[in-house]
Design a protein around this motif. Structure first.
Motif, mmCIF file in Angstrom:
data_model
loop_
_atom_site.group_PDB
_atom_site.id
_atom_site.type_symbol
_atom_site.label_atom_id
_atom_site.label_comp_id
_atom_site.label_asym_id
_atom_site.label_seq_id
_atom_site.Cartn_x
_atom_site.Cartn_y
_atom_site.Cartn_z
ATOM 1 N N SER A 156 0.814 -1.219 0.000
ATOM 2 C CA SER A 156 0.000 0.000 0.000
ATOM 3 C C SER A 156 0.848 1.270 0.000
ATOM 4 O O SER A 156 0.302 2.367 -0.135
ATOM 5 N N LEU A 157 2.177 1.133 0.143
ATOM 6 C CA LEU A 157 3.055 2.294 0.265
ATOM 7 C C LEU A 157 4.165 2.264 -0.770
ATOM 8 O O LEU A 157 4.590 1.190 -1.199
ATOM 9 N N PRO A 158 4.668 3.439 -1.149
ATOM 10 C CA PRO A 158 5.850 3.468 -2.012
ATOM 11 C C PRO A 158 7.079 2.997 -1.240
ATOM 12 O O PRO A 158 7.099 3.023 -0.005
ATOM 13 N N ASN A 159 8.085 2.559 -1.959
ATOM 14 C CA ASN A 159 9.323 2.096 -1.341
ATOM 15 C C ASN A 159 10.006 3.245 -0.593
ATOM 16 O O ASN A 159 10.177 4.326 -1.151
ATOM 17 N N VAL A 160 10.365 3.019 0.661
ATOM 18 C CA VAL A 160 10.994 4.053 1.495
ATOM 19 C C VAL A 160 12.321 3.509 2.018
ATOM 20 O O VAL A 160 12.388 2.382 2.499
ATOM 21 N N SER A 161 13.363 4.321 1.951
ATOM 22 C CA SER A 161 14.688 3.918 2.428
ATOM 23 C C SER A 161 15.059 4.696 3.682
ATOM 24 O O SER A 161 14.570 5.811 3.919
ATOM 25 N N MET A 162 15.928 4.095 4.499
ATOM 26 C CA MET A 162 16.411 4.767 5.694
ATOM 27 C C MET A 162 17.356 5.900 5.312
ATOM 28 O O MET A 162 18.103 5.813 4.331
ATOM 29 N N GLU A 163 17.314 6.984 6.079
ATOM 30 C CA GLU A 163 18.272 8.055 5.908
ATOM 31 C C GLU A 163 19.576 7.684 6.587
ATOM 32 O O GLU A 163 19.607 6.863 7.507
#
Length: 217
Positions: A198-205
């Motif tokens: 349900s969400l776009p791919n998110v990466s850690m900062e």
């Protein structure tokens, strides 16, 4: 009480100030642990989802549609718990809340309703979580990671009780790499990362998140 006696103290957890008190007051104290501190329930499957703060509610609602059983949601603050509960009820989910702004009778009513199934979802803060004793919680959601990493084990221990299987899913924002490392150090293992459809791919900062330990629960 006779002067010569044997005294035994039993606790699910043992804070250091209690250890110091017991050691000072008892003669030849012996400490016995069933499992080392930080040991998570063996049959609780743990997952971590990286999500941006504004997308947390949408992710939570998606998970609530995937799981049919009772769900316990942990919020870092009482104001957050109130907001989450209100939004869930607006979305036709049956939710109640437990935190320090609720009276004793309100807490008892919420917990009793959760046990009976009147409410399928219970939203709680850490300050009220230790009294939650419900055997059939299918899923624990850490909507916010705990301020104290050691509370993570207590939270996920609300599911998978009495050798049952359970599931724990934690939400982490891209700046919380430091908090994740603290939790993994406590449990002596890695949390399995996954993305949700349900969400776009998110990466850690690259830099760890700032501490929020001084917020009132």
């Amino acid at each position: 009480i006779p002067r010569e006696r044997q005294t035994m103290l039993f606790s699910a957890t043992m804070a250091q100030d209690i250890v110091k008190l017991a050691t000072a007051e008892m003669h030849m104290p012996l400490r016995i642990e069933v499992a080392p501190s930080g040991t998570a329930a063996a049959k609780v499957e743990q997952e971590l989802i990286i999500v941006k703060q504004p997308d947390k509610l949408m992710l939570l609602q998606s998970l609530l549609r995937e799981y049919e059983g009772k769900v316990l949601v942990f919020s870092r603050t009482k104001h957050g718990a109130n907001k989450i509960t209100r939004k869930l009820n607006d979305g036709k989910f049956r939710a109640a809340e437990i935190h320090s702004n609720r009276s004793l009778s309100q807490r008892r009513s919420a917990l009793a309703g959760f046990k009976r199934g009147t409410y399928r979802i219970l939203v709680a803060t850490d300050i009220a979580s230790r009294g939650i004793d419900v055997m059939d919680i299918e899923l624990v959601v850490n909507y916010d990671l705990p301020d104290d990493a050691s509370d993570y084990v207590h939270r996920i221990g609300r599911t998978g009780r009495a050798d049952r299987e359970g599931k724990a899913i934690s939400f982490a924002t891209p700046t919380q790499a430091g908090s994740i490392r603290d939790i993994e150090r406590i449990i002596r293992g890695s949390l399995r990362r996954r993305q949700h459809e349900s969400l776009p791919n998110v990466s850690m900062e690259s830099k760890p998140g700032t501490s929020t330990r001084h917020r009132q629960p």
